[in-house]
Design a protein around this motif. Structure first.
Motif, PDB file in Angstrom:
ATOM      1  N   ASN A 174      -0.156   0.406  -6.213  1.00  0.00           N
ATOM      2  CA  ASN A 174      -0.506  -0.694  -5.317  1.00  0.00           C
ATOM      3  C   ASN A 174      -0.533  -2.040  -6.042  1.00  0.00           C
ATOM      4  O   ASN A 174       0.013  -3.042  -5.555  1.00  0.00           O
ATOM      5  N   SER A 210      -2.482   5.957  -7.245  1.00  0.00           N
ATOM      6  CA  SER A 210      -2.258   5.185  -6.019  1.00  0.00           C
ATOM      7  C   SER A 210      -2.588   3.710  -6.216  1.00  0.00           C
ATOM      8  O   SER A 210      -1.841   2.826  -5.777  1.00  0.00           O
ATOM      9  N   ASP A 247      -2.499   5.085   1.503  1.00  0.00           N
ATOM     10  CA  ASP A 247      -3.784   5.301   2.188  1.00  0.00           C
ATOM     11  C   ASP A 247      -3.746   6.618   2.954  1.00  0.00           C
ATOM     12  O   ASP A 247      -4.658   7.441   2.855  1.00  0.00           O
ATOM     13  N   SER A 290       2.154  -5.045  -5.382  1.00  0.00           N
ATOM     14  CA  SER A 290       1.600  -6.321  -4.901  1.00  0.00           C
ATOM     15  C   SER A 290       2.089  -7.482  -5.748  1.00  0.00           C
ATOM     16  O   SER A 290       2.469  -8.544  -5.222  1.00  0.00           O
ATOM     17  N   TRP A 338      -2.475  -8.181  -1.928  1.00  0.00           N
ATOM     18  CA  TRP A 338      -3.096  -7.166  -2.777  1.00  0.00           C
ATOM     19  C   TRP A 338      -4.502  -6.814  -2.291  1.00  0.00           C
ATOM     20  O   TRP A 338      -4.855  -5.643  -2.190  1.00  0.00           O
ATOM     21  N   LEU A 346      -6.519   1.281   0.829  1.00  0.00           N
ATOM     22  CA  LEU A 346      -6.562   2.488  -0.001  1.00  0.00           C
ATOM     23  C   LEU A 346      -7.996   3.019  -0.094  1.00  0.00           C
ATOM     24  O   LEU A 346      -8.222   4.236  -0.018  1.00  0.00           O
ATOM     25  N   LYS A 384       0.826  -1.220   0.000  1.00  0.00           N
ATOM     26  CA  LYS A 384       0.000   0.000   0.000  1.00  0.00           C
ATOM     27  C   LYS A 384       0.855   1.263   0.000  1.00  0.00           C
ATOM     28  O   LYS A 384       0.358   2.357  -0.276  1.00  0.00           O
ATOM     29  N   SER A 417      -4.336  -4.736   1.009  1.00  0.00           N
ATOM     30  CA  SER A 417      -3.769  -3.400   0.802  1.00  0.00           C
ATOM     31  C   SER A 417      -4.703  -2.513  -0.022  1.00  0.00           C
ATOM     32  O   SER A 417      -4.830  -1.310   0.244  1.00  0.00           O
ATOM     33  N   ALA A 418      -5.388  -3.097  -1.017  1.00  0.00           N
ATOM     34  CA  ALA A 418      -6.343  -2.318  -1.815  1.00  0.00           C
ATOM     35  C   ALA A 418      -7.495  -1.823  -0.947  1.00  0.00           C
ATOM     36  O   ALA A 418      -7.955  -0.679  -1.086  1.00  0.00           O
TER      37      ALA A 418
END
Length: 408
Positions: free
Chosen positions: A92, A88, A70, A96, A120, A127, A66, A123-124
């Motif tokens: 990401n 962003s 974020d 990932s 992924w 965001l 990330k 972390s997505a």
């Protein structure tokens, strides 16, 4: 008069968002504890420990994926609207892919490999959390994350248990299903915010220190799980994870507060309302400290009973739970100190402090776990959490000229 009016207006709006965040986060916390309870009851502490160990690794590498974006979005959106959103998510995705491929090369454990694509997905989702926080849509985010997604996760692992029995892959599959669901819903609801990809080096310069700072913070919070898994066994990982979740019921107060406080800091700072920001921090932190003290005392006095709900084997974690609860109390009592710094562009302070405390944390775990097991890990965690938060408190007090407590 202007200051009083501004403070009143911001306080009313802040309290409303705080209430939304409270119910959303409480829903997520309750369902997370329910998820842990069902896992330990149906699958046993060993399988739950195996999942926890793997997911801790996912959480660690998710920080790199990330890339601090974020918080970057929370810092950027008040000034630039949706300019950096598409960029962003592209960063990401690329990070990932690189991380997962590299880990596949170095990690041989099949179960951990099976969990790696979650890097992924997790972390997505973070965001998207940054976008929702910036837009003040706390309730909408938590309805998906803390209610719908968790119901799907719990329903999946229960259903899969009756199909496959005590299978560790069933737990992981249930988690996959819930994260896929939440990310798809978030994308559909935010599709209009995506547009041209604007590559901005200055934006990355702000976010990059947060990658390392957040990664160090995650290591401080989760390295004990990884080291317990390597130095003891998966059952102890499962027991310790329950103490982590219960003690984090105290920490959830700060998470709830910071969910609303972070974008508010950025808005007040960029609009030059520093005095309003100072007052809001002081008043809110004092309230948090009082509530946290009450909850911490209740948990410590009833720690054995609380852990017995998860199974008699889990009661072994009483001392660990008490240590972790004390650490989380200090964490909350100083308020959102690191957000005060990161949301005002002062990210390097957090990076340097987290690196130092991370070294202390790993060293203490390495020394104490072989001797005291999970109690040693919990003590190391308590010391590290106290150290990092007291450091942040004094930095904020000095830079922003605020004094939350009379004699400190």
């Amino acid at each position: 008069m202007f200051l009083l009016n501004a403070l009143k207006k911001n306080s009313n709006e802040f309290i409303l968002k705080l209430i939304e965040s409270f119910f959303g986060k409480m829903s997520f916390m309750v369902f997370t504890l329910l998820f842990a309870l069902i896992c330990t009851r149906l699958y046993g502490p060993e399988i739950f420990g195996k999942y926890t160990y793997a997911f801790s690794l996912v959480s660690l590498f998710m920080i790199i994926a990330k890339a601090g974006l974020d918080n970057g979005l929370m810092y950027s959106i008040p000034k630039n609207n949706n300019k950096h959103i598409s960029f962003s998510f592209i960063v990401n995705i690329l990070l990932s892919i690189v991380i997962v491929v590299l880990l596949y090369v170095f990690i041989q454990d099949i179960y951990i490999r099976w969990m790696l694509p979650l890097i992924w997905l997790v972390s997505a989702e973070r965001l998207f959390f940054g976008i929702y926080r910036s837009q003040g849509k706390i309730k909408e985010y938590y309805f998906i994350n803390g209610f719908l997604s968790m119901i799907i996760r719990i329903g999946s692992i229960v259903g899969l248990y009756y199909v496959t029995g005590e299978n560790e892959y069933s737990v992981a599959l249930g988690v996959y299903i819930s994260f896929i669901f939440s990310n798809v819903v978030y994308y559909i609801k935010n599709k209009k915010n995506f547009g041209e990809v604007n590559v901005d080096k200055e934006y990355l310069k702000y976010s990059i220190p947060l990658v390392f700072a957040t990664m160090m913070s995650t290591i401080i919070n989760r390295i004990d799980i990884i080291m317990i898994g390597n130095m003891t066994n998966e059952s102890y990982v499962g027991i310790y994870e329950i103490t982590f979740l219960v003690s984090n019921s105290v920490a959830s107060l700060l998470i709830i507060f910071n969910t609303v406080f972070a974008p508010k800091i950025a808005n007040l700072y960029h609009s030059g309302q520093i005095e309003v920001l100072q007052k809001l921090y002081v008043v809110s932190t004092r309230g948090l400290a009082i509530v946290a003290l009450i909850i911490t005392v209740i948990i410590i006095m009833n720690s054995e009973f609380i852990l017995s709900v998860f199974g008699e084997d889990i009661v072994e974690g009483v001392t660990a739970l008490n240590f972790r609860s004390i650490g989380q109390f200090i964490n909350i009592a100083v308020g959102g100190v690191w957000l005060m710094l990161s949301m005002t562009g002062k990210t390097k302070f957090q990076l340097y402090a987290n690196i130092f405390v991370c070294i202390v944390n790993i060293s203490l775990n390495f020394i104490l776990i072989p001797i005291y097991g999970i109690n040693g890990a919990a003590f190391a965690s308590m010391v590290s959490i106290v150290l990092i938060n007291i450091t942040g408190y004094f930095i904020v007090s000095r830079l922003f000229k605020v004094k939350v407590f009379k004699y400190i």
